[in-house]
Design an enzyme around this catalytic site. Structure first.
Site, mmCIF file in Angstrom:
data_model
loop_
_atom_site.group_PDB
_atom_site.id
_atom_site.type_symbol
_atom_site.label_atom_id
_atom_site.label_comp_id
_atom_site.label_asym_id
_atom_site.label_seq_id
_atom_site.Cartn_x
_atom_site.Cartn_y
_atom_site.Cartn_z
ATOM 1 N N ASP A 1 -1.322 20.268 -7.830
ATOM 2 C CA ASP A 1 -1.180 18.859 -7.515
ATOM 3 C C ASP A 1 -0.959 18.137 -8.847
ATOM 4 O OD1 ASP A 1 -1.759 16.204 -6.408
ATOM 5 O OD2 ASP A 1 -3.669 16.430 -7.454
ATOM 6 N N ASP B 1 -7.231 18.036 -6.315
ATOM 7 C CA ASP B 1 -8.449 17.252 -6.464
ATOM 8 C C ASP B 1 -8.681 16.272 -5.325
ATOM 9 O OD1 ASP B 1 -6.206 15.669 -7.257
ATOM 10 O OD2 ASP B 1 -7.633 14.204 -8.015
ATOM 11 N N ASP C 1 -4.981 16.691 -0.929
ATOM 12 C CA ASP C 1 -4.756 18.108 -1.209
ATOM 13 C C ASP C 1 -5.522 19.015 -0.253
ATOM 14 O OD1 ASP C 1 -3.229 17.468 -3.506
ATOM 15 O OD2 ASP C 1 -5.090 17.135 -4.613
HETATM 16 P P1 ADP Z 1 -0.663 13.138 -5.781
HETATM 17 O O1 ADP Z 1 -0.128 14.120 -4.800
HETATM 18 O O2 ADP Z 1 0.171 13.118 -7.024
HETATM 19 O O3 ADP Z 1 -2.108 13.367 -6.079
HETATM 20 P P2 ADP Z 1 -1.066 11.090 -3.688
HETATM 21 O O4 ADP Z 1 -0.601 11.967 -2.573
HETATM 22 O O5 ADP Z 1 -2.511 10.788 -3.781
HETATM 23 O O6 ADP Z 1 -0.527 11.665 -5.110
HETATM 24 O O7 ADP Z 1 -0.312 9.707 -3.598
HETATM 25 C C1 ADP Z 1 1.082 9.645 -3.412
HETATM 26 C C2 ADP Z 1 1.584 8.252 -3.535
HETATM 27 O O8 ADP Z 1 1.031 7.447 -2.498
HETATM 28 C C3 ADP Z 1 1.187 7.584 -4.827
HETATM 29 O O9 ADP Z 1 2.066 7.866 -5.849
HETATM 30 C C4 ADP Z 1 1.214 6.116 -4.415
HETATM 31 O O10 ADP Z 1 2.539 5.635 -4.458
HETATM 32 C C5 ADP Z 1 0.777 6.120 -2.976
HETATM 33 N N1 ADP Z 1 -0.657 5.826 -2.810
HETATM 34 C C6 ADP Z 1 -1.589 6.631 -2.237
HETATM 35 N N2 ADP Z 1 -2.791 6.036 -2.222
HETATM 36 C C7 ADP Z 1 -2.651 4.836 -2.847
HETATM 37 C C8 ADP Z 1 -3.528 3.742 -3.163
HETATM 38 N N3 ADP Z 1 -4.847 3.763 -2.854
HETATM 39 N N4 ADP Z 1 -3.020 2.700 -3.804
HETATM 40 C C9 ADP Z 1 -1.714 2.653 -4.137
HETATM 41 N N5 ADP Z 1 -0.849 3.625 -3.867
HETATM 42 C C10 ADP Z 1 -1.282 4.716 -3.217
HETATM 43 MG MG MG Z 2 -4.301 14.346 -6.755
#
Ligand code: ADP
Ligand code: MG
Length: 654
Positions: free
Chosen positions: A338, A537, A541
């Site tokens: 991730d 994390d 995921d």
């Molecule tokens: P990663 O897979 O890199 O850990 P996430 O799946 O958690 O990322 O999030 C993907 C996208 O969703 C982020 O890049 C953001 O654009 C949006 N996002 C998710 N949760 C939030 C939040 N609480 N506030 C703002 N944007 C969010």
């Molecule tokens: Mg993450």
């Protein structure tokens, strides 16, 4: 107070204060000594012409003392309808007595119980390596409440309390340094022995040792949820779970033991019936055969190796929840990572604010931060922190909801605020052209850009940057050297993902994924490569972590869901420890193979000896029990003691 920690602490206290007098650890070695004594006395007594009754009494004592635990275990197994090696040993000893070979039978029981004591000791060492974690909790802590400083039990520390920690004291809670500075030895949690500098604002973990300065620590996690208590709980569960090979060998033991009993019975009856040999010497040979053919070494070879490896990994900051994942890891050819919080530190900072026409920066950040105050996402924390620094007034959000991988929404001051992924928010209103160009520029720089919308009106964009972990490129390279491919799975924008992947050296990038899609990609990777490890994390995921053959969660920054769905936990988020774990699992697999080959070879050799050179019972027993002890020691030495020595030496060098 959560039952788990209370239990663990009770166990810890009973372990070192109250040792039950008749525990196996106390009694077993004494019985072994008694067996030996009775054997020696009976042997000498025979020469010295002791009366027959006394000799018989001595022999019976040696049998009772030597056979006590064997009979106990055999009966316990029989009750569950199972036949085990203990039964075989007891039968062989009884058989020897039947034909008047008391001494030989007693020597068998002596060596068998001695080897069990040695095995228990060796395996106990591995268990203790983990148990020693219990002692890392201090019992009381000094807490500042208002003006007063009180001494309280650590279970009574409340969230938000400030705990005062002096040099040389262990930190009792997970928290944040609110004042002071020091160097903290985190080796208990991370396996890294170099003290880490801690300043105001830094995270500290329960069980770590404050070396020099005085620290005020703001308690952020209740005692039962600290990283340390989670490790302890996970390890306790790990010790109960079995690896596939181990389960296979357990089943094998059953069939094999039955087969031996049957063959020995046939062996006792048939040759004398055919007139090939006399009953007495043939029966003796049958007893030797029963002893040397039983698979003691074989069945202990897997659990002893895995227990040592799990303990060793835990000391190095990698927590396996069971032998199965350790076994799987050795066969894994792909690692899926991730991005946010895993390959990156997960502490993004707001770098740019892009306001829509007629919207002020304060308006933009106040709206976003009001909603994000309720979210656990790293992006949310950054936005809230930025809002606090800009001193904007936050409003209370109502009807808050979060969609993992998408973003969050809530009603603030009667209007619907959405913060999240641009493509998602665009379903409500299209992004004004004026902002689209700025967005792609920011993303190519590796910044994550989130949208802020009020009802159907764009308030603007917030750009955040997150540093990649310094150890990430090293890890990817080390994995590549071991022929393991790294891929990135992220919910973030493709441009951001690629920019960060390039920095780290990952070539395969899957971006803009929703949580379910992460699991889908994982299935594709499994179809292409076989076993896959997933490192993550977040809540987003969790599906992929559960789906992967080996799910690895970040233990410090990770959410509880990630910790629960994973098979392995990286303490203190030390990504580079993954490579040690990979090496250890390969080594464990090698040790298991060595052990299995060795025990089979010894069985074959001794069985051959029974027929070719009329192997006497004591020699047969010695070979058989000797191989069992060697197998256990091999696991302990190569998987726990040597790695530990190497780690220490490495630490001293730096
Ligand atoms: P990663 O897979 O890199 O850990 P996430 O799946 O958690 O990322 O999030 C993907 C996208 O969703 C982020 O890049 C953001 O654009 C949006 N996002 C998710 N949760 C939030 C939040 N609480 N506030 C703002 N944007 C969010
Ligand atoms: Mg993450």
């Amino acid at each position: 107070m959560n039952a788990v920690t209370t239990n663990s602490q009770q166990q810890m206290q009973t372990a070192d204060t109250r040792q039950p007098v008749l525990s196996e650890a106390w009694l077993a070695p004494r019985l072994v000594a008694l067996t030996l004594l009775a054997i020696v006395l009976s042997f000498l007594g025979e020469r010295a012409g002791f009366p027959h009754g006394l000799l018989l009494a001595l022999n019976i004592v040696s049998y009772l003392a030597g056979g006590f635990y064997g009979v106990k275990t055999a009966i316990e197994s029989l009750r569950q309808g199972q036949i085990d090696v203990d039964l075989l040993m007891v039968l062989a000893a009884l058989g020897a007595a039947v034909i008047g070979q008391w001494h030989e039978g007693a020597v068998l029981l002596f060596l068998f119980s001695l080897s069990n004591v040695l095995q228990d000791y060796a395996i106990g060492r591995s268990r203790n390596a983990i148990k020693s974690l219990f002692t890392l909790y201090p019992e009381v802590a000094k807490v500042r409440r208002g003006e007063k400083v009180e001494e309280v039990k650590i279970t009574e520390i409340e969230l938000g309390d400030t705990v005062l920690i002096e040099p040389g004291e262990r930190i009792p809670v997970d928290g944040e340094v609110s004042d002071g500075s020091s160097a903290v030895d985190e080796s208990a949690i991370t396996g890294e022995s170099i003290p880490v500098d801690k300043l105001t604002g830094d995270r500290v973990y329960a069980g770590t040792l404050n070396k020099v300065g005085i620290l005020d620590v703001l308690a952020l996690r209740a005692a039962e949820q600290t990283t340390l208590s989670r490790i302890i709980k996970l390890v306790e569960e790990a010790q109960e779970s079995k690896a596939p090979t181990e389960r296979f060998l357990d089943r094998f033991e059953q069939r094999y033991a039955k087969l031996i009993i049957l063959s020995v019975l046939l062996f006792i009856i048939i040759p004398p019936l055919l007139g090939l040999t006399d009953f007495q010497s043939n029966f003796y040979r049958a007893m030797v055969l029963m002893t040397v053919a039983s698979p003691c070494a074989l069945i202990i070879s897997v659990p002893s190796a895995f227990i040592s490896a799990i303990a060793s990994a835990a000391r190095g900051g990698v927590l396996f929840k069971g032998g199965a994942s350790l076994e799987q890891l050795a066969a894994t050819k792909v690692f899926a990572f991730d991005k946010t919080g895993t390959l990156t530190i997960g502490e993004p900072r707001v770098t740019d604010l892009l306001c829509a026409p007629r919207i002020t920066e304060d308006e933009l950040i106040a709206a976003a931060a009001s909603v994000e105050a309720r979210s656990e996402h790293p992006l949310a924390k950054a936005i809230v922190a930025y809002g606090e620094r800009a001193a904007v007034t936050l409003s209370r959000p109502e009807r808050f909801s979060a969609v993992p991988g998408h973003g969050v929404r809530a009603r603030v001051d009667g209007r619907e605020i959405r913060v999240g992924r641009i493509s998602q928010v665009e379903r409500v209103a299209t992004l004004p052209d004026s902002m689209r160009q700025a967005q792609s520029k920011l993303e190519s720089d590796g910044k994550t850009v989130v949208a802020v919308l009020r009802d159907e009106q764009w308030l603007g964009l917030i750009a955040l940057a997150d540093e990649s972990r310094a150890e990430a490129p090293m890890l990817v390279k080390a994995l590549a050297d071991a022929d393991i491919i790294s891929v990135m799975l992220t919910g973030d924008n493709r441009r951001v993902a690629e920019s960060i992947a390039a920095e780290i050296g990952i070539e395969r990038v899957y971006a803009e994924l929703l949580p379910e899609q992460k699991a889908e990609i994982l299935r594709e990777l499994q179809a292409e490569f076989g076993a896959v490890a997933m490192v993550g994390d977040g809540i987003n995921d969790a599906p992929a972590l559960a789906m992967a053959e080996v799910g690895i969660a970040m233990g410090g920054a990770g959410t509880d869901v990630a910790l629960e769905t994973s098979d392995v936990v990286l303490m203190g988020d030390r990504l580079e420890r993954i490579i040690d774990a990979v090496k250890l699992s390969a080594l464990a697999r090698r040790v298991v193979k060595q052990n299995i080959a060795f025990s089979l070879a010894v069985i074959a050799l001794l069985t051959l000896g029974v027929f070719v050179v009329e192997l006497p019972l004591p020699l047969g027993v010695l070979g058989h029990e000797g191989s069992t002890v060697i197998v256990v020691l091999n696991g302990l030495l190569s998987l726990l003691l040597l790695p530990e020595i190497r780690r220490r030496r490495l630490a001293r060098k730096r």
